[in-house]
Scaffold this active site. Sequence first.
Site, PDB file in Angstrom:
ATOM      1  N   GLY A  31      -5.275  -2.506  -1.335  1.00  0.00           N
ATOM      2  CA  GLY A  31      -4.568  -2.549  -2.611  1.00  0.00           C
ATOM      3  C   GLY A  31      -5.088  -1.546  -3.618  1.00  0.00           C
ATOM      4  N   HIS A  37      -2.203   6.143  -0.491  1.00  0.00           N
ATOM      5  CA  HIS A  37      -1.545   5.027   0.200  1.00  0.00           C
ATOM      6  C   HIS A  37      -0.037   5.263   0.299  1.00  0.00           C
ATOM      7  CE1 HIS A  37      -5.081   2.860  -1.737  1.00  0.00           C
ATOM      8  NE2 HIS A  37      -5.247   2.573  -0.453  1.00  0.00           N
ATOM      9  N   LYS A 149      -9.079  10.419   4.887  1.00  0.00           N
ATOM     10  CA  LYS A 149     -10.250  10.447   4.005  1.00  0.00           C
ATOM     11  C   LYS A 149     -11.369   9.599   4.606  1.00  0.00           C
ATOM     12  CE  LYS A 149     -10.610   8.310  -0.037  1.00  0.00           C
ATOM     13  NZ  LYS A 149     -11.898   7.584  -0.128  1.00  0.00           N
ATOM     14  N   ILE A 176      -5.080  13.028   0.313  1.00  0.00           N
ATOM     15  CA  ILE A 176      -4.314  13.407  -0.882  1.00  0.00           C
ATOM     16  C   ILE A 176      -5.313  13.546  -2.036  1.00  0.00           C
ATOM     17  CG2 ILE A 176      -2.433  12.764  -2.461  1.00  0.00           C
ATOM     18  CD1 ILE A 176      -1.404  13.216   0.357  1.00  0.00           C
TER      19      ILE A 176
END
Length: 282
Positions: A31, A37, A149, A176
């Site tokens: 989350g 994400h 990552k 990203i």
Amino acid sequence: MKIISAVTEIREIIKEWKRNGLKVGLVPTMGYLHEGHLSLIKKAVSENDRVVVSIFVNPTQFGPNEDYETYPRDINKDSALCESAGADIIFHPEVSEMYPKGACTYVNMTGLTDALCGKSRPTHFQGVCTVVSKLFNITTPDNAYFGQKDAQQLAVIKRMVKDLNFDINITGCPIIREEDGLAKSSRNTYLNEEERKAALVLHSAITCGQSLVNDGERNASVVINRMKDIINAEPLAKIDYVEIVDMNTMESVSVIQGEILCAIAVYIGKTRLIDNFIANVG
Ligand code: PAF
């Protein structure tokens, strides 16, 4: 889009999808979603008929003095983001649903998990492998998506899927970054203004290491030391590790050859951040 917290309920829905021949993608997350994400969710949406995003801050992958309690949580914002990215279901279980009283079975890996983050966080990958196995068993996806990552996590999950015969394709998606180069992370939110500026040393070190390798440097120590010098020049930064490992075994290499992972973990104040680059040197 539905938010579901019960294992039995999500199982019923996914069984129905499967009866109808639909392809299911899973994006496991803890989350506090960011563009990293969202890139996974969008990829999953483009490759599957239905997409489940799990949002579960998994207690078993945090060490005793780590940030489990303070890990950022915002299910309302997350659900709006998932909906806009095209997800069909958020699986958001309570801890007691994932780990009912008496649960005592864990998935443990050796070798690949001994290095890098596994060295600094000895129980971390047992927690990751356990929760990801459970999510795989609960949602039975055809495809699952993870960020590059956490390159060691991606390698560990690919290995676990192979070793435990999960019939699931694992897709790794590129890192990203913020405009200034800092890799997106839910933990970036811990950084104050001064720390946020200092955190750029991770990207500077990664960029330097990558240029050295691209320019033909093959001595791992030379690359590592140059990267360490950059990080050590930042007073708020404290190195956890800067390492170059074989991409398949996660063992340190002295000569840069074949597919290698150069991975770093650095404390900026109390916040531990990671970054990496992968090179394939013929
Ligand atoms: O990468 C993460 O966010 C977590 O480690 C994962 C894969 C969702 C397991 O809790």
